[in-house]
Motif scaffolding. Sequence first.
Motif, PDB file in Angstrom:
ATOM      1  N   SER A  93      37.665  -3.492 -15.933  1.00  0.00           N
ATOM      2  CA  SER A  93      37.005  -4.706 -16.413  1.00  0.00           C
ATOM      3  C   SER A  93      38.059  -5.658 -16.941  1.00  0.00           C
ATOM      4  O   SER A  93      39.170  -5.261 -17.267  1.00  0.00           O
ATOM      5  N   GLY A  94      37.686  -6.926 -17.016  1.00  0.00           N
ATOM      6  CA  GLY A  94      38.667  -7.964 -17.308  1.00  0.00           C
ATOM      7  C   GLY A  94      39.146  -7.999 -18.736  1.00  0.00           C
ATOM      8  O   GLY A  94      40.135  -8.642 -19.048  1.00  0.00           O
ATOM      9  N   GLY A  95      38.486  -7.317 -19.631  1.00  0.00           N
ATOM     10  CA  GLY A  95      38.944  -7.400 -21.008  1.00  0.00           C
ATOM     11  C   GLY A  95      37.948  -6.799 -21.977  1.00  0.00           C
ATOM     12  O   GLY A  95      37.297  -7.508 -22.735  1.00  0.00           O
ATOM     13  N   VAL A  96      37.772  -5.493 -21.937  1.00  0.00           N
ATOM     14  CA  VAL A  96      36.934  -4.812 -22.917  1.00  0.00           C
ATOM     15  C   VAL A  96      37.883  -3.996 -23.789  1.00  0.00           C
ATOM     16  O   VAL A  96      38.483  -3.018 -23.331  1.00  0.00           O
ATOM     17  N   ARG A 123      35.598   1.398 -14.710  1.00  0.00           N
ATOM     18  CA  ARG A 123      35.205   0.188 -15.415  1.00  0.00           C
ATOM     19  C   ARG A 123      33.838   0.321 -16.047  1.00  0.00           C
ATOM     20  O   ARG A 123      32.855  -0.070 -15.462  1.00  0.00           O
ATOM     21  N   ASN A 124      33.762   0.846 -17.245  1.00  0.00           N
ATOM     22  CA  ASN A 124      32.487   0.996 -17.965  1.00  0.00           C
ATOM     23  C   ASN A 124      31.254   0.759 -17.074  1.00  0.00           C
ATOM     24  O   ASN A 124      30.400  -0.051 -17.397  1.00  0.00           O
ATOM     25  N   THR A 130      27.853   2.064 -15.401  1.00  0.00           N
ATOM     26  CA  THR A 130      26.813   3.048 -15.619  1.00  0.00           C
ATOM     27  C   THR A 130      26.392   3.694 -14.297  1.00  0.00           C
ATOM     28  O   THR A 130      26.141   3.001 -13.314  1.00  0.00           O
ATOM     29  N   THR A 137      24.302  -6.379 -14.524  1.00  0.00           N
ATOM     30  CA  THR A 137      24.521  -5.152 -15.304  1.00  0.00           C
ATOM     31  C   THR A 137      23.226  -4.384 -15.472  1.00  0.00           C
ATOM     32  O   THR A 137      22.136  -4.910 -15.211  1.00  0.00           O
ATOM     33  N   SER A 180      32.394 -11.445 -19.836  1.00  0.00           N
ATOM     34  CA  SER A 180      32.173 -11.178 -21.252  1.00  0.00           C
ATOM     35  C   SER A 180      32.705 -12.309 -22.127  1.00  0.00           C
ATOM     36  O   SER A 180      32.168 -12.568 -23.195  1.00  0.00           O
ATOM     37  N   TYR A 199      23.827 -10.503 -29.016  1.00  0.00           N
ATOM     38  CA  TYR A 199      24.623 -10.271 -27.819  1.00  0.00           C
ATOM     39  C   TYR A 199      24.388  -8.808 -27.477  1.00  0.00           C
ATOM     40  O   TYR A 199      24.634  -7.940 -28.298  1.00  0.00           O
ATOM     41  N   THR A 247      25.032  -5.527 -24.974  1.00  0.00           N
ATOM     42  CA  THR A 247      25.747  -4.845 -23.900  1.00  0.00           C
ATOM     43  C   THR A 247      25.950  -3.403 -24.364  1.00  0.00           C
ATOM     44  O   THR A 247      25.382  -2.985 -25.367  1.00  0.00           O
ATOM     45  N   GLU A 300      23.652   5.074 -21.100  1.00  0.00           N
ATOM     46  CA  GLU A 300      24.669   4.448 -20.251  1.00  0.00           C
ATOM     47  C   GLU A 300      25.796   5.447 -19.995  1.00  0.00           C
ATOM     48  O   GLU A 300      26.818   5.437 -20.675  1.00  0.00           O
TER      49      GLU A 300
HETATM   50  N1  GSH Z   1      27.488  -0.503 -18.207  1.00  0.00           N
HETATM   51  C1  GSH Z   1      26.843  -1.647 -17.709  1.00  0.00           C
HETATM   52  C2  GSH Z   1      27.521  -2.943 -18.141  1.00  0.00           C
HETATM   53  C3  GSH Z   1      28.961  -3.014 -17.790  1.00  0.00           C
HETATM   54  C4  GSH Z   1      29.550  -4.402 -18.012  1.00  0.00           C
HETATM   55  O1  GSH Z   1      29.807  -5.125 -17.057  1.00  0.00           O
HETATM   56  N2  GSH Z   1      29.803  -4.785 -19.263  1.00  0.00           N
HETATM   57  C5  GSH Z   1      30.374  -6.090 -19.503  1.00  0.00           C
HETATM   58  C6  GSH Z   1      29.994  -6.515 -20.880  1.00  0.00           C
HETATM   59  S1  GSH Z   1      31.160  -6.276 -22.151  1.00  0.00           S
HETATM   60  C7  GSH Z   1      31.856  -6.086 -19.228  1.00  0.00           C
HETATM   61  O2  GSH Z   1      32.436  -5.056 -19.125  1.00  0.00           O
HETATM   62  N3  GSH Z   1      32.503  -7.242 -19.070  1.00  0.00           N
HETATM   63  C8  GSH Z   1      33.913  -7.354 -18.865  1.00  0.00           C
HETATM   64  C9  GSH Z   1      34.295  -8.385 -17.864  1.00  0.00           C
HETATM   65  O3  GSH Z   1      33.456  -9.197 -17.477  1.00  0.00           O
HETATM   66  O4  GSH Z   1      35.447  -8.388 -17.458  1.00  0.00           O
HETATM   67  C10 GSH Z   1      26.754  -1.583 -16.195  1.00  0.00           C
HETATM   68  O5  GSH Z   1      27.408  -0.731 -15.607  1.00  0.00           O
HETATM   69  O6  GSH Z   1      26.027  -2.361 -15.610  1.00  0.00           O
END
Ligand code: GSH
Lengths: 388, 330
Positions: free
Chosen positions: B32-35, B93-94, B96, B144, B169, B184, B186, B214
């Motif tokens: 992911s781009g920044g978690v 990447r987080n 689910t 998501t 995000s 918010y 998530t 999740e």
């Molecule tokens: N776990 C959920 C949500 C994952 C998700 O995309 N979370 C966002 C919200 S924090 C994220 O990681 N964004 C980071 C980004 O856009 O780079 C899924 O798999 O659908």
Amino acid sequence: MTEPRRAIGLRAVALQTLLVLAVAVLVYGAATNAAQKLAKQGIVAGFGFLSRNAGFDISQRLIPYAAATSTYLDAFLVGLFNTLLAAALGIVLATLIGFAVGIARLSPNLLARGLASAYVEAIRNVPLLLQLLVWYVAVRVALPPAEAPASLGGAAFVSQRGLVLPRPDFSGAAWLVPLAFLAGIVAVGMVRRRARIAAETGRPPVRVWLPGLVLVLLLPGLAWIGLGLAGHPVALHWPARGPYDVEGGLPILPEFAALVMGLSTYTAAFIAEIVRAGLSSVARGQGEAASALGLSRGQALRLVVIPQALRAIVPPLTSQYLNVTKNSSLAVLIGYPDLVHVFMGTVLNQTNQAVEVVAITMAVYLALSLATAFLMNLYNRRVTMVER
Amino acid sequence: MGCVVLLFATPAFAQATLAQVKARGHLVCGVSGGVAGFSIPDSQGQWRGLDVDFCRALAAAIFDDPAKVRFIPQSSAARFTALQSGEIDVLSRNTTWTLSRDTAAMNFPVITFYDGQGFLVRKALNVASVKQLDRATICLQQGTTTELNLADWFRTRGLTYQVVTFANSEQTLGAYESGRCDAYSTDKSSLYGERLKTAHPDEHVILDEAISKEPFAPGVRQGDDPWRDLVAWTHYAMIDAEEAGISQANVEEMRRSALSPDVKRILGLEGKYGEGLGLTTDWAYRIVRHVGNYGDSFERNVGAGTPLKIPRGLNALWNQGGLQYGPPIR
Ligand SMILES: N[C@@H](CCC(=O)N[C@@H](CS)C(=O)NCC(=O)O)C(=O)O
């Protein structure tokens, strides 16, 4: 002399045939390759997914839509209508602002001229994306917070969450009001035709703008009042403050407002330049002759210069209109649920039908562009036939 | 555009992913781009986080070098297309694990992190439970599970909400922070970091409740079982190492003085278990040596010693009240 020309003609035909064949082979190859790869990964191709339940909510809906019961097709339509609304409004506003600024750039008034060229230079040289963010972020910050919305006479509210207006309920007998509005538009068309015939046959000129405006506003107004008198008043849903937000009225979301403002002010700068060039292309003597005949500057512009300038204005204007529609897809960056946001963003991801979703989206933008170009071409044909 | 890649990319996965990765000399990992705590570039531009560590562990197992990874940030909406098109070898990447994603898009070899959907709200709102968000406006990220869970949760309780969705995000947090939304929503694990990104973290709280399950899992393309095994066992190696008491700090010593057959098998001193995965026998030793066991990575990235302070909770080992349970390496 005929020999080499025929040779060139033949070669051109051969080359073009080859090109078409090559493109066809490429498309076919890509399609079968994609199909094979998708099949290998167990991905079912086809459009069946459109009838499945969507399950997610959308902030702005012009048609009935609910996460629990609506389908992906409904979500697609919601996004499509949101795109159409933003693009249509953007085109209308951009045209109004663009013509005003373009005319002002040729104004004898120094201040008007200076302001107009400052506008064009400033707007044209900043990327649209940045301007959208300014409209979305900076303008919103300047508004009162959601906890303390500014009340406009108790009838409407404005805050960082947008503007909420009273919502007229046009169900039941009240549908007569929008019908009267449509009738007004048709009536204006008829007045315009009469004006044209009058102009062509040299009869006394028929005014269009004032009667037009009166018709478009008066007819629905009369219908509204008439319904009230007949005991079927149009119901108004008044906005009221809820625990978090103002609720119950007709909300104008900040994402929508920012997109329309950004698109129209940006495109207006380009339209202004087109208008200025168009007006300058009309021989100077035309305006001078008009004033020699005793026409005011406004009349000279409206009756003599603009009709001739339109010939030069309409074709490039068309491509600006196409730009508005395409640029409206930047909506995704400020959270406005347009077609790209809803369909390419959420639906593609939830259904994983990438190829289908992208193909449909591309087809829609193509169709919108072709339709815009078609209508503008019709208009252009009329404009170019004006002889003066 | 993902689709164009999908159409024209050479049929890359006619070949097995592992062979490709080895031939290329590095792994390509979608994050992911920044978690914060999961995948975020640090001040030196180095990617850091649990999801990042997972890809480093894969690279360690394959190349004996955790640096042989190229990270490509993926938005929620683009991530699955990136995997299918062959742009990335693995999605860490987080994400689910759901049935529809499993059947329609990819395979999920193993759950690496157990989480649930949470809510970040302003303290000033005095909201203590999600129910109190009835009629509130909620910001979230599109594409998501968050959007689907939220719609279900509110509807089944007869509550309503207004949604505003964004593509990443940064935009979502920006909108929440500037007052566009009351909450918010998530994954809770992401909210820890998002809260710290606000200008005044102590003005915001994460509600205790989680409204969904999740389970985060890395993603691989369907139809490549050896690669799927390798990805699953990379996580299991980290869990089994932790259970056996092998950490990054003591792995050299353990390797010198190991007596228990369990430890010997994990460290490649007994048997040739790595070969079944297409790797060397010391594959798990490489992982622990370069990246650490699961607990090492957890503590380093999100644990009590970090600003995030995410409790181990469901992600503790099974014999310590959690759900992390690795099948035996034997
Ligand atoms: N776990 C959920 C949500 C994952 C998700 O995309 N979370 C966002 C919200 S924090 C994220 O990681 N964004 C980071 C980004 O856009 O780079 C899924 O798999 O659908």
